[in-house]
Scaffold this active site. Structure first.
Site, PDB file in Angstrom:
ATOM      1  N   ARG A  27      -8.799 -12.161  -7.626  1.00 18.33           N
ATOM      2  CA  ARG A  27      -9.371 -12.080  -5.866  1.00 18.33           C
ATOM      3  C   ARG A  27     -10.793 -12.487  -6.388  1.00 18.33           C
ATOM      4  O   ARG A  27     -11.651 -13.236  -6.722  1.00 18.33           O
ATOM      5  CB  ARG A  27      -9.342 -10.333  -5.951  1.00 18.33           C
TER       6      ARG A  27
ATOM      7  N   TYR B 165      -0.500  -0.942   3.904  1.00 12.31           N
ATOM      8  CA  TYR B 165      -1.768  -1.100   5.048  1.00 12.31           C
ATOM      9  C   TYR B 165      -2.673  -2.741   5.476  1.00 12.31           C
ATOM     10  O   TYR B 165      -2.740  -2.412   6.843  1.00 12.31           O
ATOM     11  CB  TYR B 165      -3.168  -1.146   3.338  1.00 12.31           C
TER      12      TYR B 165
END
Ligand code: UFG
Length: 327
Positions: free
Chosen positions: A219, A141
């Site tokens: 994250r 990705y």
């Protein structure tokens, strides 16, 4: 400005389409509806169903609506899935965007804002990550998005295309009427909230042996409306700049365990969690420095508390337990 929002029926694209309308732009949404939702397209936007696999479709729309700028959100976005189906990711994300770039050149469109990703950095050597950090994606990705960034640079040089590549960290949150609805859902916050809704028995924690304080991945979560406002600013800035590359995040990292804990607090639900093996292609830590866009364009995230971001997502999920209800 007349703006074509490619992928404007998706999570971030539809939020940005709304933000463009609010800022007084005219908006045409182009979306295949393979992943997007017709109901997510804001009422004030024109809608054309089409696929970037067919260059003539996009060229026709660019000419028919006399489009002046394009925003490109159309992509497959799951790091884990990209490691199982690389061909699908390269075909859709790279070949589809190449068709879009060719159509822009042919129709004389010279401004493009591109959805890039923190995944272009891979395993970062320094945290927070700045835009000049080395680019070594660890999943297909991220590689597919980096390939498009490189194409953009050449189209800028050779065809005068002015562009902004916005590298998002983890988009999250919603509005009461618009939110995150992927099929299948793979993202941490919506999956965790689905446990609170009673739609799943537990949330799996993918990997507990990462080199992070609690062993789970870290994250940087940014509200989708803050991403949207950055797109509108970047578009305006292309009047003065030929090429812009910016990170978009809040500059604070939360581990998977911390995110689940925030979801428990916001929902008041115990949310059982089970430990599971690592998911291939996950970098241990992704935290943004967004100092560059703050300094150069005056962008500021309005949603700086993860609790508020999760609460906004929770409101959407509670009001729309089946999402847009079209799958
Ligand atoms: N995770 C779990 N359990 C789950 C789902 C996710 O533990 O059921 C973990 C993941 O392993 C990862 C973290 O939660 O460590 C966040 O995962 P997401 O799938 O929510 O998001 P990603 O970080 O993989 O990817 C997202 C977007 C990408 C974007 C990236 C940038 O999907 O498009 O953020 O940071 F590139």
């Amino acid at each position: 400005m007349r703006v074509l929002v490619v992928g404007g029926a998706g999570y971030i694209g539809s939020a940005t389409a709304q933000c463009l309308l609010d800022a007084g732009h005219e908006v045409v949404v182009f979306d295949s509806l393979v992943k997007g939702h017709r109901a997510a397209v804001p009422a004030g936007a024109e809608f054309v169903q089409g696929d970037l696999a067919h260059r003539e479709q996009i060229e026709d729309v660019l000419r028919r609506f006399q489009i002046e700028a394009v925003m490109d959100f159309a992509a497959f976005i799951e790091a884990g899935e990209s490691m199982k189906e690389p061909g699908r990711y390269f075909r859709n994300n790279v070949c589809g965007t190449l068709n879009l770039l060719e159509a822009c050149v042919s129709a004389g469109v010279q401004r493009l804002v591109f959805s890039s990703t923190a995944a272009v950095y891979g395993i970062a050597e320094e945290i927070p990550i700045t835009e000049d950090a080395p680019l070594h994606p660890v999943n297909v990705y991220g590689e597919s998005k980096l390939m498009v960034e490189r194409m953009l640079e050449w189209y800028g040089r050779l065809h005068g295309l002015r562009y902004a590549a916005l590298r998002y960290f983890n988009a999250a949150g919603g509005r009461p009427e618009r939110g995150e609805d992927h099929h299948p859902e793979t993202h941490l916050i919506p999956l965790t909230l689905q446990v609170a809704l009673g739609q799943r028995p537990h949330i799996a924690i993918f990997g507990t042996d990462y080199p992070t304080p609690d062993g789970t991945c870290v994250r940087d979560y940014i509200h989708v409306d803050d991403l949207a406002s950055a797109h509108v600013l970047a578009l305006q800035a292309l009047d003065q700049h030929e090429r812009l590359i910016y990170n978009l995040g809040n500059g604070r990292g939360f581990s998977v365990r911390e995110v689940i804990e925030v979801c428990r607090k916001v929902t008041g639900h115990p949310i059982p969690a089970v430990e599971a093996p690592r998911r291939p292609g996950d970098p241990p830590v992704l935290i943004a420095s967004s100092a560059k866009i703050q300094r150069e364009l005056g962008w500021r995230p309005r949603w700086t508390s993860l609790e508020d971001i999760v609460a906004s997502a929770w409101e959407w999920h509670r009001r729309h337990p089946q999402g847009y209800g079209d799958r």
